[in-house]
Motif scaffolding. Structure first.
Motif, mmCIF file in Angstrom:
data_model
loop_
_atom_site.group_PDB
_atom_site.id
_atom_site.type_symbol
_atom_site.label_atom_id
_atom_site.label_comp_id
_atom_site.label_asym_id
_atom_site.label_seq_id
_atom_site.Cartn_x
_atom_site.Cartn_y
_atom_site.Cartn_z
ATOM 1 N N GLN A 219 -33.833 -8.488 -0.223
ATOM 2 C CA GLN A 219 -34.068 -9.914 -0.458
ATOM 3 C C GLN A 219 -35.553 -10.258 -0.382
ATOM 4 O OE1 GLN A 219 -30.999 -11.121 2.560
ATOM 5 N NE2 GLN A 219 -30.567 -12.724 1.057
ATOM 6 N N GLU A 222 -39.533 -9.130 -4.339
ATOM 7 C CA GLU A 222 -39.454 -10.019 -5.500
ATOM 8 C C GLU A 222 -39.109 -9.272 -6.778
ATOM 9 O OE1 GLU A 222 -43.000 -12.326 -5.787
ATOM 10 O OE2 GLU A 222 -42.898 -13.003 -3.699
ATOM 11 N N THR A 223 -39.311 -7.964 -6.785
ATOM 12 C CA THR A 223 -39.016 -7.166 -7.982
ATOM 13 C C THR A 223 -38.328 -5.868 -7.563
ATOM 14 O OG1 THR A 223 -41.096 -5.929 -7.913
ATOM 15 C CG2 THR A 223 -41.115 -8.047 -9.092
ATOM 16 N N ASP A 363 -30.880 -5.930 -13.259
ATOM 17 C CA ASP A 363 -30.771 -7.394 -13.264
ATOM 18 C C ASP A 363 -31.110 -7.892 -11.855
ATOM 19 O OD1 ASP A 363 -30.157 -10.056 -13.433
ATOM 20 O OD2 ASP A 363 -28.182 -9.763 -14.362
ATOM 21 N N TRP A 364 -32.410 -8.134 -11.640
ATOM 22 C CA TRP A 364 -32.851 -8.467 -10.287
ATOM 23 C C TRP A 364 -32.426 -9.873 -9.863
ATOM 24 C CZ3 TRP A 364 -33.547 -5.076 -6.939
ATOM 25 C CH2 TRP A 364 -34.159 -5.361 -5.704
ATOM 26 N N GLN A 365 -32.303 -10.753 -10.834
ATOM 27 C CA GLN A 365 -31.842 -12.101 -10.495
ATOM 28 C C GLN A 365 -30.430 -12.053 -9.920
ATOM 29 O OE1 GLN A 365 -32.265 -14.593 -13.990
ATOM 30 N NE2 GLN A 365 -34.343 -15.233 -13.371
ATOM 31 N N TYR A 366 -29.585 -11.227 -10.523
ATOM 32 C CA TYR A 366 -28.220 -11.095 -10.012
ATOM 33 C C TYR A 366 -28.236 -10.529 -8.587
ATOM 34 C CZ TYR A 366 -23.415 -9.668 -9.340
ATOM 35 O OH TYR A 366 -22.153 -9.516 -8.810
ATOM 36 N N GLN A 368 -30.544 -10.711 -6.309
ATOM 37 C CA GLN A 368 -31.017 -11.703 -5.345
ATOM 38 C C GLN A 368 -29.949 -12.767 -5.056
ATOM 39 O OE1 GLN A 368 -34.190 -11.878 -3.656
ATOM 40 N NE2 GLN A 368 -34.117 -9.748 -4.307
ATOM 41 N N LYS A 369 -29.264 -13.215 -6.102
ATOM 42 C CA LYS A 369 -28.220 -14.228 -5.908
ATOM 43 C C LYS A 369 -27.050 -13.668 -5.107
ATOM 44 C CE LYS A 369 -29.120 -16.998 -10.061
ATOM 45 N NZ LYS A 369 -28.602 -17.421 -11.393
ATOM 46 N N LYS A 372 -27.615 -13.690 -1.301
ATOM 47 C CA LYS A 372 -27.849 -14.954 -0.585
ATOM 48 C C LYS A 372 -26.596 -15.389 0.170
ATOM 49 C CE LYS A 372 -31.610 -16.786 -3.387
ATOM 50 N NZ LYS A 372 -32.050 -17.848 -4.308
#
Length: 372
Positions: A219, A222-223, A363-366, A368-369, A372
């Motif tokens: 988390q 960032e990448t 898919d880094w956005q996935y 991170q989400k 959470k």
């Protein structure tokens, strides 16, 4: 009253050929008197002074010509001053020559001790810097794997078993991990990746190639390349057996003795396993961290992942107040210094010739989400 010295008199008339006596100097005679009041006389005009004993700490007074006269041994060197006062030129020459020998012997002893200390501390220094490497090189890699499994099962198994990781997150991190492993030339172990559901910003390499990363660190990144930087660093800790080395350092001389003897690997293994719970609290040395940084840098380059991402991760660990906030777990065992960051900058300036970046298909956005 004349001064007396504790002495041993040697004469054929004595039982066992010797006896303790009190020795005194009277004029040109040395007179020894035993407890039985037997007196033995040595004519100092015909005396030879010699040095003896296992440590050259005994003075012998013996006749030069009349071998039937008594011979005396004395440990107290103050007798030399009394002999000089006899007034005989021959005795004076002998005493002076004898004293030169004594000082020469002391000088030799002094330099012997100095040389011994140099050799001893030099050996200890070599042992301190290289002994651990030698010992670890004699321990089979299977012991690393057994130790790594024991540490994981005793410390982290219950945490991993109690909470599940999103399968897509697992796949994403494993894809990064595999990219690095594919670029690794030598794989001494069967590497494995373990993701621990925990908010701690932490990751570590267990002996035997079991790389553990906490979701808190994922988390914080960032990448995916930042995670790759940490994983590359930990992979090098594993390949260079840093974990085993710090365990050997922790256990100390007994471990080294067992390893150097090399005839009882089961004893070495048992000793390590008994201390396995101590592993997670042990720090890597500065040299180990530098080695993991530099070799991890090279591994990232070979895998087509830009090493600047690891420097980015290192730079953002300390917060603006100079504290280490949520990153204390990783930093507690991976000491961060300004020199490490500056070294990374130097490598980025001078070692990137011919580098070709290959973006990580994650898919880094996935990720991170999902965390959470």
């Amino acid at each position: 009253m004349n001064q007396e010295w504790e002495s041993i008199v040697f004469h054929d008339s004595l039982k066992d050929g010797r006896a303790g006596c009190k020795l005194r100097i009277e004029g040109l005679r040395a007179i020894g008197e035993t407890e039985n009041k037997e007196k033995f006389v040595l004519d100092l005009r015909d005396v030879e002074i010699a040095l003896g004993g296992t440590a050259n700490n005994v003075i012998y007074l013996k006749p030069k010509n009349n071998k039937h006269e008594a011979k005396f041994s004395v440990r107290d060197r103050s007798i030399l001053n009394a002999l000089k006062e006899v007034g005989s030129a021959d005795i004076l020459d002998q005493v002076q020559s004898f004293q030169k020998k004594v000082w020469g012997h002391r000088f030799w002893l002094l330099w012997s001790f100095i040389l011994f200390d140099i050799i001893l501390f030099g050996t200890l220094g070599i042992f301190y810097f290289y002994g651990v490497d030698i010992a670890v090189s004699m321990i089979p890699y299977q012991v690393d794997e057994k130790l790594g499994n024991a540490i994981f099962h005793s410390s982290l198994d219950s945490i991993v078993a109690s909470q599940s990781i999103d399968p897509e997150v697992q796949k994403a991190i494993e894809k990064i991990f595999q990219r690095l492993l594919d670029a690794l030339e030598e794989k001494p172990y069967t590497f494995a990746l373990k993701i621990v559901p925990s908010p701690d910003v932490n990751a570590f390499a267990l002996p035997g190639g079991k790389i553990t990363v906490f979701t808190g660190l994922i988390q914080k990144s960032e990448t995916p390349e930042e995670v790759a930087g940490v994983l590359a660093h930990e992979i090098i800790h594993a390949t260079q057996r840093h974990g085993m080395k710090k365990m050997v350092q922790h256990i100390g001389m007994n471990m080294l003795i067992y390893a150097i003897i090399g005839n009882d690997i089961s004893t070495v293994s048992d000793l390590l396993l008994r201390n396995s719970k101590e592993f997670l609290g042990l720090h890597y040395s500065r040299n180990m961290e530098n080695e993991a940084d530099e070799m991890g840098f090279a591994l990232m380059k070979k895998a087509g992942i830009h090493p600047k991402s690891f420097q980015t991760f290192l730079r953002k660990l300390p917060d603006t107040a100079g504290n280490f906030s949520s990153a204390t777990e990783w930093l507690s065992t991976h000491p961060l210094t300004q020199k490490r960051i500056l070294k990374m900058e130097e490598l980025l300036k001078n070692s990137m010739q011919g580098f070709e970046e290959k973006p990580l298909d994650v898919d880094w956005q996935y990720v991170q989400k999902a965390l959470k």
